[in-house]
Scaffold this active site. Structure first.
Site, short mmCIF file in Angstrom:
data_model
loop_
_atom_site.label_atom_id
_atom_site.label_comp_id
_atom_site.label_asym_id
_atom_site.label_seq_id
_atom_site.Cartn_x
_atom_site.Cartn_y
_atom_site.Cartn_z
N SER A 263 -32.70 15.93 32.57
CA SER A 263 -33.50 14.74 32.88
C SER A 263 -34.95 15.15 33.07
O SER A 263 -35.24 16.30 33.42
CB SER A 263 -33.02 14.10 34.18
OG SER A 263 -33.38 14.91 35.28
N ASP A 264 -35.86 14.23 32.82
CA ASP A 264 -37.21 14.44 33.31
C ASP A 264 -37.09 14.34 34.84
O ASP A 264 -36.14 13.76 35.38
CB ASP A 264 -38.20 13.43 32.74
CG ASP A 264 -39.64 13.97 32.83
OD1 ASP A 264 -39.86 14.91 33.63
OD2 ASP A 264 -40.52 13.47 32.11
N PHE A 265 -38.08 14.94 35.53
CA PHE A 265 -37.88 15.22 36.95
C PHE A 265 -37.84 13.96 37.83
O PHE A 265 -38.66 13.07 37.72
CB PHE A 265 -38.97 16.17 37.44
CG PHE A 265 -38.68 17.62 37.09
CD1 PHE A 265 -37.97 17.95 35.95
CD2 PHE A 265 -39.12 18.64 37.92
CE1 PHE A 265 -37.69 19.28 35.63
CE2 PHE A 265 -38.85 19.97 37.61
CZ PHE A 265 -38.14 20.29 36.47
#
Ligand code: BGC
Length: 693
Positions: A263-265
Site C-alpha cells: 500500500s501507499d503509506f
C-alpha cells in the site's frame, strides 16, 4: 559547497542487515529457491504468516519517528527473526536513497530529459548499491505516473508525459537497482494530482486506462519488478488499494505479476478486506490488517487469501536474497566519488537549451566565450542555495551540494573568469551589477515551497505555471541591463515563460539537478559540455489549452488527450514541444529509411529505421532521434503521433556523418512512421515501410 543539514551516516555493518543470514541460505537455482520458500512458509505459524502482511514498526512511535525524520533508516516489514527472515527493509526514492546521507541525483524528470535508459540503468545500479550498503533490501522509488498536467506537484518524481519514455526509463531504473535490491514501482494507478490524492476519484474509460495510463506499468512488470505500490486515489469509484480489477484482474491476472503489492503509506488502505482485492502488504504499520486474525477466525476472510499474500512476499524475498555484489556494499560507495561523478554526468546530460538567440547580430548568447566574458554576474537567490527538489518522501540528504554559484566559481577560477553574485532582492542593484559585467546569468524558478508532495501544506500542486512572484520582473530588469543574458530555470516541470521572450536570448532548463548540479550548469553555460537534454514534457504558452486540472477536485475525468498528443489533436502550438532541446552545433538529416520490418507479435511489428545525421557545425554535439507512429489510442478515434522509439547519438564530431538507428514497435496495418527531433508536426520526416520485406 553547501551542507544542507546535519544527518547521520549508516551504522557500521549496515549492509549485513539487508538480508541477514538469508542471503547465504538461499539456493541459487530458482526451482530450488521456490522449494526453499515453500519450506519456510510451511514452518511459519498462522500468526506469523499474518504478520508478514504489514509493517513492523509500532504504530504511534513509528509514525512519530517518520513525521520527525522520514525514512532515516530502513522501514521494516514482515520480519520473522525465529526463521532468519529479515522481511522487507524499505528505502524510498526516486532521487536517490532517502535513508542516511546518500547521493542526490537529479530528479527523474531531469533524468528523463537525457532520453537515455542506459544512463538511467547506471543510476539504478548506484542507487541499488547505496540502498543495500545501508541495510535496505527494497528501493521503492520507481515512480512512473503519467504526467497528465504540468501543475502536478510531484511532476519531478516521474519521467514526463510519454508512455514509451516512462516505461523504458522505469524499466531501466528497475533493472539497475534490482541487481542489488528489490525495486517497487508506483503509484498504481492514475495518480497525478497531489493535493486531492487521498480522496480524488479518477474517472477513466477502460480503453484510455489500457492505452495511456497503464502500459508503462506493464513494461516495468515485464522487466521483473519485485513490488508494486498501490496509489492513494480512487479509479472509477474504488480506492486503488482495494481495486480488485486493477490488482487482481489486470496486474496479477492478465500481466502475470508474481511479486507483491504494497500500500501507499497509511492512507493507502481503508479497511482489512483490501487483502481480498489483491493488496499483499500494509505499509508502514499494521493499522487495518491487525484485524485480519479475527476475520480469518470468523471465516470472513479465507485463509488461502492470507497464504497467497504470504507466499508472494516470501518467494520474492527468497529470490532476491541471493543476488548482489557484496564487495560493493561498503560505506565508501555511498555518496562516494564514483556515484557523485555519475550524478554530475546525469545533471550535465539533462540540461535543456530551450532558446539560444543571437545577441546584437553576433553569435548566439551561449556558450559564453571565455575571451569575451571575463566578468560574469550571477543573479538570484536560487543560484546560491541547494535546490534539490521537494521535501516530502523523496527527499534525499546528500553530504553536500554544489550550488550553481559554487559551480560557476569553480569553473571561473579555472578559466580565469571573475564571478560576482547578487541575490536579486533589489532588481535595480542586480541590474547595476549586470551592467558592469560582460555577461549575466539569472537563476529563477521553483523550490520545495512551490511544488512537491503536499506535506504540512508546503509544496503540493502548483497554483500557476508561471515563475514565482518577482522572478519575471527580476529577469526583465537584468536582461534590459545586459543583452548577453542567460536565464537558468530550476524546477520539476514546465513553466510559462512568455515574459522572458524579449529579455533572455538564452534559456536553459536545469531542473532540480542534484548534488553536483552546479558544475553541470557551469559546464553547459561555458560550453565545457554540450546541452544534450530534450524536454520530456510539452511546455505550454500562457494561452495553451491543457487537460482540466483542479487542485482540490473530488472527481476528475482522465481522457485520452494530454501533452503533445493533445497539441496535435487540437492543433495548438505550445511554447516548446515534447522532445525539444537545442544544441550548440547544427545537424543535417538525410535519407531516413526503414531497414527492417519484423513479423507481427500481438498485433505489433518491430521496425528498424535509419537516418544519416551530419554535424554541419563547428562543435561536437548530440542528436536525439525520436521515432513517432500515428496511432489510435484510447477513446480518441483519430490517429495521433506517439513516441515508439528513441536513439541517442552522442558526441558526433564536426563534419562527421553518422547513421543513427531507431527501433520502434508499430501496429499491424500502419505503413509509415516518422523520425523527428521533437513531437512538433513540422519536424517529422516520413519513412514508408512498404519497401522493406
Ligand atoms: C508517497 C509514496 C511514498 C510513501 C512513503 C507516500 O506519501 O505517496 O510515494 O513512497 O509516502 O512515505
Amino acid at each position: 559547497m553547501s551542507r544542507p543539514d546535519r544527518f547521520e551516516r549508516a551504522p557500521d555493518g549496515a549492509a549485513s542487515t539487508a538480508w541477514g543470514t538469508l542471503a547465504d541460505r538461499v539456493p541459487s537455482d530458482p526451482v530450488e529457491a521456490d522449494r526453499f520458500a515453500d519450506e519456510l512458509l510451511g514452518r511459519l505459524t498462522a500468526r506469523e504468516r499474518l504478520e508478514l502482511l504489514s509493517g513492523d514498526d509500532p504504530l504511534v512511535s513509528g509514525l512519530a519517528e517518520m513525521a520527525n525524520h522520514y525514512n532515516r533508516r530502513p522501514i521494516p516489514a514482515g520480519a520473522v527473526p525465529r526463521l532468519g527472515l529479515p522481511g522487507i527493509r524499505f528505502s524510498d526514492g526516486p532521487r536517490g536513497v532517502v535513508m542516511y546521507r546518500s547521493t542526490a541525483f537529479p530528479t527523474p524528470m531531469a533524468r528523463a530529459a537525457t532520453f537515455d535508459p542506459a544512463l538511467e540503468e547506471r543510476i539504478g545500479d548506484a542507487i541499488g548499491v547505496e540502498a543495500r550498503a545501508q541495510g535496505a533490501n527494497l528501493f521503492a522509488g520507481v515512480c512512473i505516473n503519467l504526467l497528465r498536467h504540468p501543475a502536478w506537484g510531484r511532476a519531478q518524481e516521474t519521467y514526463g508525459e510519454d508512455v514509451h519514455l516512462l516505461g523504458e526509463m522505469g524499466a531501466a531504473l528497475t533493472r539497475g537497482a534490482q541487481r542489488h535490491v528489490m525495486a517497487c514501482v508506483k503509484h498504481f494507478a492514475a495518480n497525478s494530482m497531489e493535493n486531492s490524492r487521498f480522496w480524488v476519484d479518477v474517472e477513466v474509460d477502460e480503453a484510455d486506462l489500457r492505452d495511456l495510463y497503464l502500459p508503462h506499468f506493464r513494461r516495468v512488470v515485464d522487466e521483473g519488478v519485485a513490488g508494486v505500490m498501490s496509489a492513494y486515489n480512487r479509479v472509477n469509484g474504488t480506492f486503488c488499494g482495494h481495486h480488485h480489477h486493477l490488482l487482481r484482474d489486470v496486474l496479477k491476472g492478465e500481466w502475470g505479476f508474481e511479486g507483491f503489492v504494497m500500500s501507499d503509506f497509511t492512507f493507502g488502505v481503508r479497511g482489512p478486506r483490501a487483502v481480498e482485492s489483491g493488496l499483499d502488504l500494509e505499509m508502514p504499520q499494521s493499522m487495518w490488517f491487525r484485524r485480519l486474525p479475527g476475520l480469518v477466525r470468523r471465516g470472513r476472510v479465507a485463509q488461502r487469501t492470507i497464504d497467497e499474500a504470504a507466499r508472494r512476499l516470501v518467494r520474492t524475498q527468497v529470490h532476491f536474497a541471493s543476488r548482489g555484489e557484496p564487495e560493493r556494499y561498503v560505506a565508501g560507495a555511498v555518496a562516494g566519488s564514483e556515484h557523485r561523478a555519475l550524478a554530475r554526468q546525469a545533471a550535465t546530460r539533462s540540461m535543456v537549451l530551450l532558446r539560444n538567440d543571437v545577441v546584437d547580430g553576433g553569435p548566439p548568447a551561449l556558450p559564453f566565450a571565455v575571451d569575451e566574458v571575463r566578468r560574469l554576474a550571477v543573479i538570484g537567490k536560487l543560484a546560491a542555495r541547494p535546490n534539490l527538489g521537494d521535501r516530502g518522501s523523496s527527499r534525499v540528504h546528500p553530504p553536500e551540494v554544489v550550488t550553481i554559484l559554487d559551480g560557476l566559481r569553480a569553473l571561473g577560477e579555472r578559466l580565469g573568469v571573475e564571478v560576482l553574485h547578487d541575490d536579486g532582492d533589489d532588481p535595480d542593484r542586480a541590474a547595476q551589477l549586470a551592467r558592469s559585467c560582460d555577461a549575466v546569468v539569472t537563476v529563477v524558478g521553483t523550490t520545495w515551497r512551490h511544488e512537491g508532495e503536499w506535506v504540512a501544506r508546503y509544496g503540493g500542486d502548483r497554483a500557476s505555471l508561471r515563475l514565482p512572484d518577482g522572478h519575471e520582473e527580476l529577469a526583465a530588469a537584468v536582461g534590459r541591463a545586459n543583452r548577453r543574458h542567460a536565464v537558468v530555470l530550476m524546477g520539476g516541470s514546465a513553466f510559462v515563460t512568455d515574459a522572458l521572450d524579449d529579455v533572455a536570448p538564452a534559456l536553459v532548463m536545469a531542473w532540480y539537478p542534484g548534488m553536483e548540479g552546479g558544475h553541470a550548469v557551469a559546464d553547459v553555460l561555458f560550453g565545457e559540455a554540450e546541452p544534450e537534454g530534450r524536454l520530456p514534457l510539452t511546455w505550454p504558452r500562457a494561452t495553451t489549452e491543457l487537460p482540466p486540472f483542479r487542485r482540490f477536485a473530488r472527481r476528475i475525468t482522465y481522457g485520452p488527450l494530454l501533452g503533445y498528443r493533445m497539441m496535435e489533436a487540437t492543433r495548438q502550438e505550445p511554447a516548446h514541444w515534447f522532445g525539444h532541446g537545442l544544441s550548440f552545433t547544427r545537424f543535417e538529416w538525410t535519407d531516413p529509411r526503414a531497414v527492417a520490418v519484423g513479423p507481427s507479435v500481438d498485433g505489433r511489428r518491430a521496425v528498424t529505421v535509419e537516418v544519416d545525421v551530419t554535424n554541419a557545425g563547428e562543435r561536437a554535439g548530440t542528436e536525439v532521434v525520436q521515432g513517432y507512429v500515428a496511432e489510435v489510442l484510447g477513446t480518441h478515434r483519430a490517429p495521433l503521433h506517439t513516441l515508439r522509439g528513441v536513439a541517442v547519438a552522442r558526441t558526433i564530431a564536426p563534419g562527421e556523418r553518422r547513421t543513427v538507428r531507431v527501433e520502434l514497435t508499430v501496429p499491424e496495418g500502419v505503413d509509415q512512421v516518422a523520425v523527428a527531433r521533437s513531437a512538433a508536426p513540422t519536424d517529422r520526416r516520413v519513412v514508408r515501410l512498404h519497401d522493406v520485406g
